[in-house]
Motif scaffolding. Structure first.
Motif, short mmCIF file in Angstrom:
data_model
loop_
_atom_site.label_atom_id
_atom_site.label_comp_id
_atom_site.label_asym_id
_atom_site.label_seq_id
_atom_site.Cartn_x
_atom_site.Cartn_y
_atom_site.Cartn_z
N GLN A 170 0.82 -1.16 0.01
CA GLN A 170 -0.01 0.03 -0.03
C GLN A 170 0.83 1.37 -0.15
O GLN A 170 0.76 2.52 -0.64
CB GLN A 170 -0.79 -0.01 1.18
CG GLN A 170 -1.95 1.24 1.38
CD GLN A 170 -3.28 0.90 2.15
OE1 GLN A 170 -3.13 -0.14 2.73
NE2 GLN A 170 -3.87 1.97 2.11
N HIS A 175 -2.36 0.60 -3.05
CA HIS A 175 -3.53 -0.41 -3.25
C HIS A 175 -3.21 -0.95 -1.58
O HIS A 175 -2.18 -1.66 -1.38
CB HIS A 175 -3.19 -1.15 -4.38
CG HIS A 175 -3.42 -0.63 -5.72
ND1 HIS A 175 -4.35 0.14 -6.35
CD2 HIS A 175 -2.37 -0.46 -6.56
CE1 HIS A 175 -4.08 0.53 -7.32
NE2 HIS A 175 -2.79 0.21 -7.77
N ALA A 176 -4.47 -1.24 -1.29
CA ALA A 176 -4.55 -2.08 0.13
C ALA A 176 -4.24 -3.42 -0.42
O ALA A 176 -4.63 -3.87 -1.43
CB ALA A 176 -5.95 -1.93 0.57
N GLU A 178 -5.56 -6.44 0.43
CA GLU A 178 -6.73 -7.24 -0.24
C GLU A 178 -6.98 -7.02 -1.44
O GLU A 178 -7.70 -7.82 -2.03
CB GLU A 178 -7.87 -7.24 0.91
CG GLU A 178 -8.43 -5.75 0.95
CD GLU A 178 -7.72 -4.73 2.08
OE1 GLU A 178 -8.07 -3.80 2.45
OE2 GLU A 178 -6.65 -5.20 2.53
N THR A 179 -6.70 -5.62 -1.98
CA THR A 179 -7.09 -5.51 -3.48
C THR A 179 -6.11 -6.01 -4.33
O THR A 179 -6.33 -6.19 -5.61
CB THR A 179 -7.34 -3.94 -3.38
OG1 THR A 179 -6.09 -3.33 -3.37
CG2 THR A 179 -8.49 -3.44 -2.71
N VAL A 180 -4.89 -6.36 -3.82
CA VAL A 180 -3.85 -6.84 -4.69
C VAL A 180 -3.96 -8.30 -5.01
O VAL A 180 -3.53 -8.92 -6.01
CB VAL A 180 -2.55 -6.54 -4.19
CG1 VAL A 180 -1.40 -7.25 -5.02
CG2 VAL A 180 -2.09 -5.06 -4.04
N LYS A 183 -4.39 -10.52 -8.59
CA LYS A 183 -3.85 -9.74 -9.62
C LYS A 183 -2.53 -10.46 -10.00
O LYS A 183 -1.78 -11.07 -9.36
CB LYS A 183 -3.69 -8.27 -9.22
CG LYS A 183 -4.98 -7.49 -9.19
CD LYS A 183 -4.70 -6.16 -9.00
CE LYS A 183 -5.91 -5.21 -8.90
NZ LYS A 183 -5.62 -3.80 -8.54
N GLU A 187 0.15 -6.45 -13.74
CA GLU A 187 -0.65 -5.22 -13.49
C GLU A 187 -0.06 -4.31 -12.40
O GLU A 187 -0.51 -3.16 -12.76
CB GLU A 187 -1.92 -5.82 -13.14
CG GLU A 187 -2.59 -6.94 -14.20
CD GLU A 187 -4.05 -7.58 -13.59
OE1 GLU A 187 -4.71 -6.64 -12.76
OE2 GLU A 187 -3.94 -8.52 -13.37
#
Length: 789
Positions: A170, A175-176, A178-180, A183, A187
């Protein structure tokens, strides 16, 4: 009693509208011997109130309830008590409904017609729940540790999809974490960067640990330099499942590298500390932890083992499962060493209180006695709370062995200097005694039978002088000061030539075996000293086998590498030819081996030996540029290896033959000998003897006096007879200066302690040395040989 029944009281929430069924369930649990307490409800409101106000170990629910049903109860339990196991106990639950319930979160289902299964199902569900809670705590601790580190730490699968990232993502990308998850790496770092690092990623997926530097985009549009380490994730079957990645920002290091060069040592310490901190991570960082050569162990604050790496486990020949959960100071690392558990226990408690410490310990491990330098440090989270203790150990066994070998070498060298000096003075005394005894014997022989008794007494006296000379010769061999006649030697031929002599010396009870090497290298040593050394070792071996045994003499080529030279600091790596004498005798203790090369040290009873045999062998090998290695086990036998450096000279075709004496040679008329000797008694004896032999003699008490005589125009000298060790100018230097002035001058050296023979150059290699003590006949023969054309 139910299998694996819990020792504590189980708190049960029973969602059951039938009082009879509730009694049957209670009776079944009591029959199984479980200790439990129950709270019964059958409404939505009652279940909500119970779960919100109290905690339970397990929920038992009927599937059919009035105005309420089991599926709703399961949903409510997943919301309000997700970690509490839920078991359906119903008489109407079909197999299809049961499977659906298990998929939605139920732990088990029991049909009321088979309530005997219920106790085991309850115990199993609670045990599984507790195990899941442990895993949750481990995951939380792993996340806490990794989030406290400034590096980008991640776990990716074979498709380069993120399975885990730490909080640093982050800070770097915005990006937090959990959002990574899920992926692809491209990206996050961009396709150009992905193309650059793809070869390294491919190598990691092939099972290789990879380290490289690259440029990585950071939020805000900047690009940073990063040091990236990749460690493959390998399954138990050897399949590569993915890889762990750790990226550190090294931009400032790159920009300030020149300025920071002076502070490189401090930077290395910081890198080591950071690397050490990273190695404490659990689970997903286990591969990095295992790659360390240091012995690393992660401990709880009360000293129990949480994890330990492969290097540490290999020292005690154990697995992680065998040591995990043990108290560190009671484990196999320290249990076999008296006093070590107490030291380690105190160190762990101090580290848990925030005080790091270092300790040097010698441990008796299943792999043998080994030395370590231990450090104990607290592990803190990002809030500064101590969560664990880290133990690290670096092995110092090789260093300790090298230090001990160096001390022993220095001790032997000091004793050698002392014994060499004593032998020098003693040889001067023996020279005077031997010469005068021989002269007295010659005078008594002229008297005939009248002096027969005196002649025998003088013979005995001369034999005693020769025995004393032999002792001093062994002392000189130990101190590496004996004059050697080095020649190219074939060790195969030399040892084969000793077979008969060795067999006679060993007797019938000892079986002799000689193992030759077909391609033995040539060495340049003194053949007679080699024979004396091998015979000495063989006789010692015979004495160590009083009831018989086997003696093996092995000749071979060896190449010593750095591992051997690390254990023996005075040994240089390279190519050697060896003679190994190995017996099946009584062997020696470590205390005896530490002193075995000291002069006059012997384990034999009084009168059986002088204690100079092995010291002579040691000195001969060292003076020849070689080494002596020893290995001995009590009750098994002893192996002594003589190593001699390989020579570029070709192997001799025949064994060297000593030159015959020049019999009948008489001194030339007006032959002048210049005697240079600092010892007054030896000089007087030598001068008198030479004059009696018919030579003209000049004498000098040191090198400077001898040079002054040689520089006189009215003096003509045919032979310079010089001692080697003299104050001021040595015999080597005197001969060098004398030959520069008189190139045709003949030179003969004498010494009881020939120093610096290797540094004497061509003069020392080409000249003859008459060893002290010498007799009248020895002197006459050496003078005749030196003057021979």
């Amino acid at each position: 009693m139910a299998e694996g029944a819990l020792p504590r009281t189980i708190r049960i929430l029973m969602v059951e509208d039938s009082a009879l069924d509730a009694e049957l369930i209670t009776a079944q649990l009591e029959r199984a011997g479980l200790s439990f307490s129950t709270e019964r409800t059958w409404s939505h409101e009652g279940m909500c109130e119970a779960l919100q106000q109290r905690s339970f170990d397990v929920i038992l629910a009927d599937h059919v309830l009035p105005g309420f049903d089991g599926d709703t109860a399961l949903t409510l339990a997943c919301e309000l008590a997700p970690l509490t196991p839920f078991i359906f106990v119903s008489g109407t639950l079909t197999e299809e409904l049961a499977v659906q319930a298990l998929k939605r979160g139920a732990r088990d289902y029991v049909v009321k017609s088979r309530l005997q299964r219920l106790p085991d199902a309850v115990v199993r569900a609670i045990a599984e729940s507790e195990e899941r809670q442990k895993l949750v705590r481990v995951e939380q601790r792993l996340k806490l540790i990794t989030d406290s580190l400034p590096a980008l730490i991640s776990h990716l699968d074979r498709e380069h999809r993120y399975q885990f990232v730490n909080q640093a993502y982050q800070d770097w990308y915005g990006h937090a974490p959990e959002t990574v998850i899920g992926k692809r790496a491209g990206e996050m770092i961009g396709q150009p960067s992905m193309d650059d690092v793809q070869p390294y990623l491919d190598r990691a997926l092939q099972g290789e640990r990879v380290s490289f530097e690259t440029s990585m985009p950071k939020r805000g549009g900047t690009t940073r330099h990063a040091q990236v380490d990749l460690v493959p994730e390998i399954s138990g079957s050897g399949e590569v499942l993915g890889y762990y990645a750790m990226a550190r920002d090294i931009t400032e290091l790159k920009q300030a590298q020149a300025a920071l060069r002076a502070n490189n040592a401090a930077l290395e310490r910081q890198v080591d500390e950071r690397t050490s901190a990273l190695h404490q991570s659990d689970s997903r960082l286990q591969a990095l932890f295992e790659s360390s050569f240091q012995h690393q162990t992660l401990l709880s604050t009360d000293g129990h083992i949480i994890d330990t790496n492969s290097a540490s486990l290999s020292a005690i020949l154990a697995s992680k499962a065998e040591v995990r959960g043990q108290l560190f100071y009671e484990s196999a690392w320290f249990a076999g060493t008296e006093g070590a558990p107490r030291v380690v226990c105190e160190a762990v408690l101090q580290a848990a209180a925030g005080k790091p410490s270092r300790h040097e310990l010698e441990l008796q491990l299943p792999t043998g006695k080994r030395n370590f330098e231990f450090s104990f440090r607290p592990l803190q989270d990002h809030q500064g709370h101590i969560t664990a203790v880290v133990s690290e150990a670096s092995e110092t066994t090789a260093r300790r062995q090298a230090e001990a070998a160096l001390r022993q070498s220095q001790k032997i060298e000091a004793v050698g200097q002392l014994t060499g000096g004593i032998a020098h003075d003693f040889n001067n005394i023996l020279t005077v005694v031997a010469g005068n005894v021989e002269y007295a014997k010659m005078l008594t022989e002229r008297l005939g039978d009248v002096a027969e008794g005196s002649s025998r007494a003088l013979d005995n006296a001369l034999k005693g002088v020769m025995r004393a000379a032999n002792v001093t010769q062994r002392l000189l061999a130990f101190s590496r000061r004996q004059p050697l006649k080095n020649l190219p030697v074939d060790l195969n031929a030399q040892v084969d030539g000793m077979r008969d002599m060795l067999q006679r010396s060993l007797g019938e009870l000892v079986q002799l075996e000689v193992v030759n090497s077909p391609d033995i290298w040539c060495v340049e040593i003194d053949p007679s000293q080699l024979e004396a050394s091998v015979l000495n070792l063989a006789v010692n071996a015979r004495d160590a086998m009083p009831h018989g045994g086997r003696l093996t003499i092995e000749v071979d080529n060896v190449h010593l590498d750095d591992d051997v030279t690390t254990r023996h600091p005075d040994v240089r790596p390279g190519q050697y030819a060896m003679v190994r004498v190995k017996d099946s005798g009584t062997g020696m203790s470590a205390e005896t081996m530490a002193r075995v090369f000291e002069p006059f040290f012997t384990t034999k009873e009084v009168g059986r030996g002088t204690g100079l045999g092995l010291s002579m062998v040691y000195g001969f090998a060292k003076q020849s540029g070689g080494h002596v290695l020893m290995d001995s086990v009590e009750g098994v036998g002893t192996s002594i290896t003589l190593l001699f450096p390989r020579s570029t000279a070709p192997l001799p075709t025949d064994r060297p033959v000593e030159a015959s004496a020049l019999g009948g040679y008489e001194p030339l008329p007006e032959t002048t000998v210049l005697v240079a000797e600092d010892n007054d008694d030896v000089r007087a004896y030598t001068v008198d003897t030479l004059r009696q032999l018919g030579y003209r003699v000049l004498e000098a008490h040191d090198g400077e006096s001898a040079m002054r005589l040689l520089e006189r125009h009215d003096v003509s000298v045919n032979l310079l007879f010089s001692d080697i060790v003299m104050p001021g100018m040595s015999g080597w230097e005197l001969a060098k200066r004398a030959l520069q002035q008189e190139p045709e001058l003949k030179v003969l050296f004498t010494s009881g302690y020939p120093r610096d023979i290797d540094a004497s150059g061509a003069i020392g290699r080409q000249s003859t040395i008459l060893a002290k003590p010498f007799t009248r006949s020895d002197l006459a023969g050496a003078i005749r040989s030196a003057l021979a054309p």
